[in-house]
Enzyme design. Structure first.
Site, PDB file in Angstrom:
ATOM      1  N   ASP A 107     -20.986  48.142  69.724  1.00  0.00           N
ATOM      2  CA  ASP A 107     -22.205  47.597  69.120  1.00  0.00           C
ATOM      3  C   ASP A 107     -21.957  47.485  67.617  1.00  0.00           C
ATOM      4  O   ASP A 107     -21.845  48.504  66.917  1.00  0.00           O
ATOM      5  CB  ASP A 107     -23.366  48.572  69.431  1.00  0.00           C
ATOM      6  CG  ASP A 107     -24.703  48.051  68.930  1.00  0.00           C
ATOM      7  OD1 ASP A 107     -24.713  47.217  68.015  1.00  0.00           O
ATOM      8  OD2 ASP A 107     -25.732  48.522  69.466  1.00  0.00           O
ATOM      9  N   HIS A 108     -21.884  46.263  67.146  1.00  0.00           N
ATOM     10  CA  HIS A 108     -21.490  46.051  65.754  1.00  0.00           C
ATOM     11  C   HIS A 108     -22.572  46.495  64.768  1.00  0.00           C
ATOM     12  O   HIS A 108     -22.332  46.575  63.560  1.00  0.00           O
ATOM     13  CB  HIS A 108     -21.153  44.565  65.541  1.00  0.00           C
ATOM     14  CG  HIS A 108     -20.131  44.326  64.471  1.00  0.00           C
ATOM     15  ND1 HIS A 108     -19.709  45.303  63.599  1.00  0.00           N
ATOM     16  CD2 HIS A 108     -19.436  43.216  64.133  1.00  0.00           C
ATOM     17  CE1 HIS A 108     -18.821  44.808  62.767  1.00  0.00           C
ATOM     18  NE2 HIS A 108     -18.629  43.535  63.066  1.00  0.00           N
TER      19      HIS A 108
END
Ligand code: CAO
Length: 435
Positions: free
Chosen positions: A407-408
């Site tokens: 999850d950036h």
């Protein structure tokens, strides 16, 4: 006394087909209510009641061919009804590809429905919802009553696939469209994308329709939500597991008689936990508001298990505290439980990080979807013997492909690469697990 309602002057049209009966015997109608729909090769139109009353008997059926003067029905006029009522307007709708038909000028007979006055589509009312594109709505091939119905529901007819004759949009088509839009809405996309059109695949060959399993539907909802809400990045890497594999094989031989299968997965679980300890953000979750990161001090790992009914992710708890043999035993048990549909909801909760291993099946790399609220997932593909340059010659080494999706919002690219590099080092030299 009943009066005969006949087909009025419908212009150039002769022997047009009745495609819809809009009233039944006993119905009360008002002047201008539509009675039947007819369709020529140029247009569909609705024939309205010239006056109000109660339908006594219908004299046409679907499929009948009618022309001007054909008897449609017997009507008992409402008491005090004005038989000189203003002629209603014949509502006409053309198939999208057809050109305008000529307007009709001759007056209709008194007891007939009023004469047709083709209604230009550009006169369509303003949409009550912002979702209706007036240009495509006006081009859609649908009867006026269906247009009215669609407007009431805020449906853009331009997006509805017609299943009636010549692709005319029916009431059921509009209802289907709404149902689909609602079910997609509950999936929570919120993206305002056009819904998938309903396609009749049988037009190209034989088909068979099977319902999705309960697991398929649930997993589909979670995956869809995670796919659209989590900004994904996938970092690919490799680990030299030549030494690890020979150690694993020795352990397999040792534990075979004890009924425990030591698979590569247990080493991966241990390696992942050691990487999570090194990079604590990988063992965190965003809170519901997306304002805080919650760091976990426990190490539970979810394992994606392929079952005949679909994908499930049981969780192995306290991976940091269990031995390789304990993990292998537990992994064997949860795989069997998963495939026998014996997993309880609590067996699938509390995970911190997920591993999805397709190594037993094949493939070189893939992009797994983050299993929220986890912030990362490790995909493992099939290991392969490859020539690796050791500085003076090529050596055959067993290489394991790793695909880490994260999850950036929580993990930066640099940390993603650091995490897989760390994993790679640990798997290449498992003595590091002891550090
Ligand atoms: N490279 C080469 N061979 C591998 C391997 C790898 N990375 N991983 C496993 N293998 C081998 C095993 O050694 C085993 O070989 P033997 O039968 O000769 O001992 C064989 O492949 C089968 O392994 P397995 O799949 O039974 O065992 P596992 O511990 O690797 O995996 C489990 C267990 C439950 C993860 C697996 O059965 C499974 O369901 N995998 C699918 C998961 C999935 O669907 N993921 C996709 C989710 S979408 O993101």
């Amino acid at each position: 006394m009943s009066i005969e309602i006949q087909v009025p002057d419908i212009g150039d049209f002769d022997q047009v087909e009745v495609i819809e009966l809009l009233v039944s015997a006993g119905d009360t109608v008002n002047a201008e209510d539509s009675l039947i729909s007819v369709e020529s090769d140029k247009a569909a139109m609705e024939i309205p009641a010239p006056e109000g009353g109660v339908v006594k008997e219908l004299k046409v059926n679907i499929g009948d061919k009618v022309s001007e003067g054909s008897l449609i029905l017997l009507l008992d006029p409402a008491s005090g009804a004005n038989t000189e009522s203003k002629p209603a307007e014949i509502k006409q709708e053309k198939p999208a590809e057809k050109t305008e038909s000529k307007p009709v000028a001759t007056p209709a007979p008194k007891t007939s429905a009023p004469k047709p006055e083709p209604k230009p589509q550009s006169n369509a009312k303003q949409s009550p919802t912002a979702n209706i594109n007036e240009a495509s709505f006006s081009k859609a091939y649908a009867s006026p009553s269906i247009r009215k119905f669609a407007r009431e529901l805020g449906v853009d007819l331009g997006q509805v696939e017609g299943t009636g004759r010549k692709k005319r949009i029916t009431k059921e088509d509009v209802q289907h469209f709404v149902k689909r839009a609602l079910s997609q809405g509950t999936a929570g996309t919120g993206l305002g994308v056009a819904p998938m059109p309903e396609i009749d695949f049988s037009q190209w060959g034989e088909i068979e329709t099977k319902p999705l399993t309960k697991i398929n539907k649930l997993t589909g909802q979670f995956l869809h939500r995670n796919w659209v809400t989590v900004p994904h990045v996938t970092q690919f890497d490799e680990a030299d597991i030549t030494d690890l594999e020979s150690f694993r094989k020795s352990m397999v031989a040792e534990y075979k008689d004890k009924g425990v299968k030591i698979t590569m997965l247990v080493f991966l679980m241990k390696a992942v936990v050691s990487a999570m300890k090194e990079f604590p953000r990988f063992n965190s979750s965003l809170d519901a508001e997306g304002e805080n990161l919650i760091f976990k001090k426990y190490f539970n790992v979810g394992i994606a298990v392929d079952t005949p009914d679909g994908l499930v992710v049981p969780v192995v708890t306290e991976v940091d505290r269990k031995s390789l043999v304990e993990l292998a035993t537990e992994l064997g048990e949860i795989s069997v439980k998963a495939r026998d549909k014996k997993l309880k909801p609590s067996d699938m909760q509390g995970g911190c990080f997920t591993i999805s291993s397709l190594g037993g099946i094949g493939g070189t790399k893939f992009t797994p979807i983050v299993n929220s609220p986890d912030v990362a997932i490790l995909g493992v593909s099939r290991s392969k013997m490859q020539p690796v340059w050791n500085g003076s010659e090529f050596e055959p080494r067993l290489i394991l492909p790793l695909s880490l999706s994260y999850d950036h919002r929580v993990i930066d690219g640099a940390d993603g690469a650091r995490f897989t590099s760390f994993l790679s080092r640990v798997l290449s030299d498992t003595r590091r697990l002891l550090l």
